[in-house]
Design an enzyme around this catalytic site. Structure first.
Site, PDB file in Angstrom:
ATOM      1  N   GLU A 121      25.679  38.772 -10.946  1.00 18.14           N
ATOM      2  CA  GLU A 121      26.057  37.355 -10.860  1.00 18.14           C
ATOM      3  C   GLU A 121      27.328  37.006 -11.624  1.00 18.14           C
ATOM      4  O   GLU A 121      28.042  36.096 -11.230  1.00 18.14           O
ATOM      5  CB  GLU A 121      24.894  36.422 -11.225  1.00 18.14           C
ATOM      6  N   CYS A 156      24.068  19.556  -6.965  1.00 20.77           N
ATOM      7  CA  CYS A 156      25.263  18.938  -7.511  1.00 20.77           C
ATOM      8  C   CYS A 156      24.850  18.163  -8.750  1.00 20.77           C
ATOM      9  O   CYS A 156      23.674  17.943  -9.000  1.00 20.77           O
ATOM     10  CB  CYS A 156      25.861  17.991  -6.489  1.00 20.77           C
ATOM     11  N   TRP A 198      28.251  21.338  -5.477  1.00 14.32           N
ATOM     12  CA  TRP A 198      27.941  22.705  -5.023  1.00 14.32           C
ATOM     13  C   TRP A 198      27.744  22.560  -3.520  1.00 14.32           C
ATOM     14  O   TRP A 198      26.753  22.001  -3.059  1.00 14.32           O
ATOM     15  CB  TRP A 198      26.675  23.216  -5.699  1.00 14.32           C
ATOM     16  N   LYS A 247      21.972  40.079 -13.894  1.00  9.07           N
ATOM     17  CA  LYS A 247      23.046  39.541 -14.748  1.00  9.07           C
ATOM     18  C   LYS A 247      24.381  40.126 -14.338  1.00  9.07           C
ATOM     19  O   LYS A 247      25.379  39.415 -14.221  1.00  9.07           O
ATOM     20  CB  LYS A 247      22.821  39.904 -16.215  1.00  9.07           C
ATOM     21  N   ARG A 265      25.814  22.455 -12.699  1.00  4.89           N
ATOM     22  CA  ARG A 265      25.014  22.277 -11.492  1.00  4.89           C
ATOM     23  C   ARG A 265      25.807  22.567 -10.217  1.00  4.89           C
ATOM     24  O   ARG A 265      25.248  22.590  -9.119  1.00  4.89           O
ATOM     25  CB  ARG A 265      24.479  20.843 -11.431  1.00  4.89           C
ATOM     26  N   GLU A 269      16.506  42.561 -14.440  1.00  8.09           N
ATOM     27  CA  GLU A 269      17.275  41.463 -15.044  1.00  8.09           C
ATOM     28  C   GLU A 269      18.698  41.924 -15.378  1.00  8.09           C
ATOM     29  O   GLU A 269      19.661  41.175 -15.198  1.00  8.09           O
ATOM     30  CB  GLU A 269      16.530  40.961 -16.289  1.00  8.09           C
ATOM     31  N   HIS A 290      13.270  58.674  -3.412  1.00 12.20           N
ATOM     32  CA  HIS A 290      12.757  58.285  -2.094  1.00 12.20           C
ATOM     33  C   HIS A 290      13.819  57.586  -1.244  1.00 12.20           C
ATOM     34  O   HIS A 290      13.489  56.952  -0.248  1.00 12.20           O
ATOM     35  CB  HIS A 290      11.525  57.387  -2.265  1.00 12.20           C
ATOM     36  N   LYS A 305      23.542  26.270 -11.858  1.00 14.13           N
ATOM     37  CA  LYS A 305      22.425  26.604 -12.740  1.00 14.13           C
ATOM     38  C   LYS A 305      21.101  26.028 -12.278  1.00 14.13           C
ATOM     39  O   LYS A 305      20.055  26.627 -12.442  1.00 14.13           O
ATOM     40  CB  LYS A 305      22.724  26.124 -14.153  1.00 14.13           C
ATOM     41  N   ASN A 352      23.091  13.952  -4.857  1.00 11.66           N
ATOM     42  CA  ASN A 352      22.631  15.318  -5.084  1.00 11.66           C
ATOM     43  C   ASN A 352      21.380  15.531  -4.243  1.00 11.66           C
ATOM     44  O   ASN A 352      20.490  14.689  -4.249  1.00 11.66           O
ATOM     45  CB  ASN A 352      22.286  15.548  -6.555  1.00 11.66           C
ATOM     46  N   GLY A 353      21.332  16.648  -3.529  1.00  7.92           N
ATOM     47  CA  GLY A 353      20.167  16.935  -2.689  1.00  7.92           C
ATOM     48  C   GLY A 353      20.633  17.266  -1.287  1.00  7.92           C
ATOM     49  O   GLY A 353      21.795  17.601  -1.068  1.00  7.92           O
TER      50      GLY A 353
HETATM   51  C1  F6R Z   1      20.218  33.901 -13.196  1.00 11.73           C
HETATM   52  C2  F6R Z   1      19.711  32.557 -13.050  1.00 11.73           C
HETATM   53  C3  F6R Z   1      18.955  32.235 -11.816  1.00 11.73           C
HETATM   54  C4  F6R Z   1      17.760  31.362 -12.182  1.00 11.73           C
HETATM   55  C5  F6R Z   1      17.037  30.889 -10.925  1.00 11.73           C
HETATM   56  C6  F6R Z   1      15.810  30.073 -11.275  1.00 11.73           C
HETATM   57  O1  F6R Z   1      20.925  34.037 -14.384  1.00 11.73           O
HETATM   58  O2  F6R Z   1      19.895  31.734 -13.887  1.00 11.73           O
HETATM   59  O3  F6R Z   1      18.522  33.386 -11.163  1.00 11.73           O
HETATM   60  O4  F6R Z   1      16.905  32.100 -12.984  1.00 11.73           O
HETATM   61  O5  F6R Z   1      17.909  30.110 -10.154  1.00 11.73           O
HETATM   62  O6  F6R Z   1      16.155  28.992 -12.082  1.00 11.73           O
HETATM   63  P1  F6R Z   1      15.080  28.269 -12.967  1.00 11.73           P
HETATM   64  O7  F6R Z   1      14.652  29.196 -14.030  1.00 11.73           O
HETATM   65  O8  F6R Z   1      15.776  27.059 -13.495  1.00 11.73           O
HETATM   66  O9  F6R Z   1      13.951  27.926 -12.056  1.00 11.73           O
END
Ligand code: F6R
Length: 596
Positions: free
Chosen positions: A485, A2, A77, A482, A27, A478, A501, A591, A103-104
């Site tokens: 998500e 959060c 969150w 993307k 967050r 990747e 396979h 994020k 937060n936590g």
């Molecule tokens: C995907 C994304 C997440 C982060 C993951 C790790 O777009 O952003 O998969 O890559 O949560 O986050 P960081 O890089 O902050 O450790």
């Protein structure tokens, strides 16, 4: 994960809390709330399910007593308890005197709840954080002042927390932290606290990190420290060069699109900064690292894909590396002399931080992070700050390319330092790094012009496959991440050779298969296999590219077809826009993932 913010200012607290919450909204954005003191000393709580805009309506409609400059705010969150207004922060004690944002995760919340209930406390929510308000209430009832009460309450907690607490009739805001990011600052108009520095951009030029166990009181425009070690000496000041404009959208329609297009300039900045130290191994030497011999990469999500690129780069030069999701690192055996390389754009990912807690006498950690002041950046033995500016879109884009390029520069320098490659070879690789900004810019322009047609051909698809071979595989991975998500469509990445396979059974008439075609000689046969099953093959690069685009040959750079990721990012974003998704704040995500 959060976001929390707090202030004690001369102007109304909401002037800070609302824009600051917007900055930490990445967050978590299930619900949002503030508690602000009135000029008469009462506390008013406004909360709302959903995004900040919904809270803004309550704020605009507020008609009660005048609010002053003491307040706390939270964007959630959800971990414990459904998303509801009742479960939204701030939480209060039985009397409604104490207001807490957290937060936590309070891991012993159930035990505390049982214990507190036995002593007559009435709980209004299912949320772990509410226990903190009741613990503070008890400590206050025992005669403690607010800072001592917060300290005492924290001593009962197990888990992770960044807390901000206010109390009816008090001027102070008290904050504390344990294994959860929190910064505090003073500025021209008062004192502030927030989960990260971006929230403070424009309010202050310097901030301080609240270390585990520190309690900080924001009062009279000042910060008073009660350090975990018993001292009251304030920690070092970090300068924050962020301006408000750095975290604003400007003319762009969303942050993700803006950040995708910033990649060329971001990479140029990194190469300009690091290139001079590559060929003579100076970059590695200056980081104070031992000679490169064995590496273990630790990362999650997009950063894990970045780590996979770097792992392949090292493998191509005979360095043994290992790679697994940080969340699966428990029990991992670390051979002596293994360098831990942690990639994390936020530097606060709990899974990454926990994965580094391995017991080894000669444990050395190298961090690649976009936030040098983060927990990872501060605690690693050596840290390379990406320096690509804040990334606001929840989906990582420019920090991915930055990790790959900064990581490649550092690893190549390490290879020279360890005498695995000659300065001349390193020079050739550095030239290729210098060429990347141009390649990224071209990919960006091309995708902007052509990706919409590709998306139109696959808008109705319920699932996608992403494939490549060799160094293209991390980029396919990747691309799939993307897409899933931000579009909420299924997307699976497979090495192209693995399709036969098993996964090839997924291919139906029209199933979109996105192929990263970097010219690998065995890829053409795999593409034929997919076409024979009536897949809708979308190639990026190669002779039959769905866009007028070539990626180069497989004997190219050891970091593989980096520019392809720009096209994949646009593909995901364009599809998400076509499907009406919120590309910057996809559902269920946040994020900075500060829970395990
Ligand atoms: C995907 C994304 C997440 C982060 C993951 C790790 O777009 O952003 O998969 O890559 O949560 O986050 P960081 O890089 O902050 O450790």
């Amino acid at each position: 994960m959060c976001g929390i913010v707090a202030c004690q200012t001369r102007p109304p607290a909401l002037d800070f809390l609302i824009p600051a919450l917007r900055r930490v909204e990445y967050r978590g954005y299930d619900s949002v709330g503030v508690a602000v003191r009135t000029t008469g000393g009462n506390v008013v709580r406004l909360r709302s399910v959903g995004r900040l805009d919904s809270l803004q309506s309550s704020v605009d409609g507020y008609v009660g007593a005048t609010l002053d400059g003491v307040g706390i705010g939270h964007t959630r969150w959800a971990t414990h308890g459904v998303v509801s207004e009742e479960n939204s922060h701030p939480h209060t004690d039985c009397l409604g005197d104490v207001h807490v944002v957290h937060n936590g995760i309070i891991e012993n919340a159930e035990d505390l709840r049982a214990d507190l209930s036995l002593r007559g406390h009435a709980f209004a929510t299912e949320v772990d954080s509410e226990t903190v308000a009741h613990l503070v209430e008890e400590a206050l009832a025992d005669g403690a002042g607010l800072p001592e009460a917060v300290e005492k309450a924290s001593a009962r907690l197990v888990g992770s927390w960044a807390l901000a607490v206010i109390r009816r009739g008090e001027d102070a805001v008290v904050v504390t932290a344990n294994r959860s990011p929190l910064v505090v600052a003073t500025g021209g108009e008062g004192a502030y606290a927030a989960s990260d520095l971006t929230a403070l951009a424009g309010w202050t030029t310097h901030a301080q990190v609240v270390a585990d166990g520190d309690v900080v009181v924001l009062e009279d425009d000042r910060l008073s420290w009660r350090r975990a070690d018993g001292s009251s000496t304030a920690p070092a000041l970090l300068s924050t060069s962020l301006a408000a404009v750095d975290v604003e959208l400007g003319a762009a329609s969303d942050f993700m699109g803006k950040e995708i297009s910033e990649q060329s300039a971001a990479v140029e900045g990194i190469v300009n900064r690091l290139a001079d130290g590559i060929c003579d191994g100076r970059l590695w030497h200056q980081l104070g690292l031992p000679p490169l011999s064995r590496v273990r990469f630790v990362a999650c999500g997009t950063s894990l894909n970045g780590a996979a690129v770097l792992n392949q780069l090292l493998a191509a030069h005979g360095i043994a590396g290992s790679l697994s999701p940080a969340s699966e690192s428990e029990g991992a055996v670390l051979e002596s002399g293994t360098l831990l390389v942690a990639l994390s754009q936020s530097g606060e990912t709990a899974d990454v931080l926990r994965a580094l807690e391995v017991s080894s006498d000669d444990r050395v950690v190298l961090a690649l992070t976009n936030v040098g002041s983060s927990t990872l950046g501060r605690t690693a033995d050596a840290s390379v700050e990406l320096g690509v500016g804040p990334e606001i879109g929840v989906a990582a884009t420019k920090t991915f390319t930055a990790q790959v390029v900064a990581g490649a520069a550092v690893m190549i320098s390490g290879l020279v330092y360890a005498r695995r490659i000659s300065p001349v070879t390193a020079g050739h690789l550095t030239d290729r790094l210098r060429a990347l900004p141009q390649l990224l810019a071209e990919a960006d322009e091309l995708a902007r012009n052509h990706v919409a047609d590709v998306v139109a051909s696959a808008t109705d698809a319920s699932g996608f496959l992403f494939v490549g071979r060799g160094t293209a595989v991390p980029y396919a991975s990747e691309g799939a991440l993307k897409l899933k998500e931000i579009t909420y469509r299924w997307a699976e990445c497979q090495p192209a050779g693995e399709l036969k396979h098993g996964p090839i059974a997924l291919i139906d008439r029209g199933t979109p298969v996105v192929v990263i075609d970097d010219g690998h000689p065995k890829l053409a046969a795999n593409i034929s296999e997919m076409r024979a099953r009536h897949a809708h093959v979308i190639t990026i690069g190669g002779p039959e590219s769905s866009m007028p685009y070539r990626l180069g040959s497989p004997d190219g750079a050891p970091w593989g077809p980096l520019a392809s990721v720009v096209v994949l990012q646009h593909l995901a974003r364009e599809l998400a826009v076509a499907l009406g998704r919120d590309v910057d704040k996809p559902r269920n995500l946040a994020k900075s993932v500060t829970v395990e």
